[in-house]
Design a protein around this motif. Sequence first.
Motif, PDB file in Angstrom:
ATOM      1  N   VAL A  45       0.836  -1.206   0.000  1.00 30.52           N
ATOM      2  CA  VAL A  45       0.000   0.000   0.000  1.00 30.52           C
ATOM      3  C   VAL A  45       0.867   1.251   0.000  1.00 30.52           C
ATOM      4  O   VAL A  45       0.541   2.256  -0.647  1.00 30.52           O
ATOM      5  CB  VAL A  45      -0.970  -0.007   1.206  1.00 30.52           C
ATOM      6  CG1 VAL A  45      -1.705   1.324   1.324  1.00 30.52           C
ATOM      7  CG2 VAL A  45      -1.976  -1.141   1.084  1.00 30.52           C
ATOM      8  N   LEU A  46       2.001   1.203   0.684  1.00 30.83           N
ATOM      9  CA  LEU A  46       2.894   2.355   0.738  1.00 30.83           C
ATOM     10  C   LEU A  46       3.565   2.648  -0.601  1.00 30.83           C
ATOM     11  O   LEU A  46       4.050   3.764  -0.816  1.00 30.83           O
ATOM     12  CB  LEU A  46       3.972   2.133   1.801  1.00 30.83           C
ATOM     13  CG  LEU A  46       3.515   2.135   3.262  1.00 30.83           C
ATOM     14  CD1 LEU A  46       4.683   1.843   4.182  1.00 30.83           C
ATOM     15  CD2 LEU A  46       2.867   3.455   3.632  1.00 30.83           C
ATOM     16  N   GLY A  47       3.615   1.653  -1.497  1.00 26.74           N
ATOM     17  CA  GLY A  47       4.187   1.902  -2.803  1.00 26.74           C
ATOM     18  C   GLY A  47       5.248   0.932  -3.258  1.00 26.74           C
ATOM     19  O   GLY A  47       5.850   1.123  -4.321  1.00 26.74           O
ATOM     20  N   VAL A  48       5.503  -0.114  -2.474  1.00 28.59           N
ATOM     21  CA  VAL A  48       6.440  -1.160  -2.888  1.00 28.59           C
ATOM     22  C   VAL A  48       5.661  -2.177  -3.719  1.00 28.59           C
ATOM     23  O   VAL A  48       4.679  -2.744  -3.239  1.00 28.59           O
ATOM     24  CB  VAL A  48       7.074  -1.876  -1.676  1.00 28.59           C
ATOM     25  CG1 VAL A  48       8.062  -2.942  -2.145  1.00 28.59           C
ATOM     26  CG2 VAL A  48       7.752  -0.886  -0.748  1.00 28.59           C
ATOM     27  N   ARG A  49       6.093  -2.420  -4.927  1.00 23.10           N
ATOM     28  CA  ARG A  49       5.419  -3.444  -5.744  1.00 23.10           C
ATOM     29  C   ARG A  49       5.843  -4.812  -5.238  1.00 23.10           C
ATOM     30  O   ARG A  49       6.967  -5.250  -5.451  1.00 23.10           O
ATOM     31  CB  ARG A  49       5.766  -3.289  -7.217  1.00 23.10           C
ATOM     32  CG  ARG A  49       5.103  -4.345  -8.084  1.00 23.10           C
ATOM     33  CD  ARG A  49       5.137  -3.994  -9.549  1.00 23.10           C
ATOM     34  NE  ARG A  49       4.494  -5.051 -10.328  1.00 23.10           N
ATOM     35  CZ  ARG A  49       4.098  -4.905 -11.593  1.00 23.10           C
ATOM     36  NH1 ARG A  49       4.263  -3.759 -12.207  1.00 23.10           N
ATOM     37  NH2 ARG A  49       3.532  -5.917 -12.234  1.00 23.10           N
TER      38      ARG A  49
END
Length: 230
Positions: A45-49
């Motif tokens: 959710v924070l942006g790490v794929r």
Amino acid sequence: MDVSTRYIPNPCTVVRPNPHPGRGTVLVLGPPRSGTSVTAGICHVLGVRMGMDIDHSNVEDREFHAVLTKPDVARAAAEYFAQFARLAPCVGVKNPVTIDHLRNYYHVIPNPVLVVISRDVYAAAQREQCSGNDFFGSLRAAIRRKYSILNFVEVVDDPLIVLSYERLMQDPTAAAETLGRFIFGDSDPILAGRAAALVRPHADMPGDVDFVAERDALEAGRLGGARSVA
């Protein structure tokens, strides 16, 4: 320190800072039932794929799981991470058995960023027992993997943050904010808030909470602007 002030520890401890925020390969490490799924979900959710083909029930990449079953895991991992790194500047993987052969392929992982989750091993064994596994066998496996992870991350030089599962449950917002600063160099309040809202004790994934669907909604713009994982 004022003795009248109550000190509440942060759920996270940054052991080694991240010198390349927003870039690299996040490795979420922890034994089965230790909180790796919720931690990987927060990272996503924070942006790490967190994968190329993510299982919504545990935030594990099915393709990475297949890599771990290959006879030549080092070669398979090299091909996997080379392909994965081309998809986004910050990618990640999570699998509770990653540590079992990590020494064999760690050298092929681009810019590792280590995220370790620790939980009471008895609680982890109880969760395994609920799934039909032997309690003492699960307890020994949890202890073995916990110390294997500790021994591994202590001697490498890469960025390292350690999370307490119990404190994560008590203060998910602080955990999400600290993870965001560690991985990306800053904390996006929208992302941290959305990730923290999905941290619920004993929640079923993806029935009760779905971190992958939440990130998809953010990417689609339905919940406001957000850091892209693509």
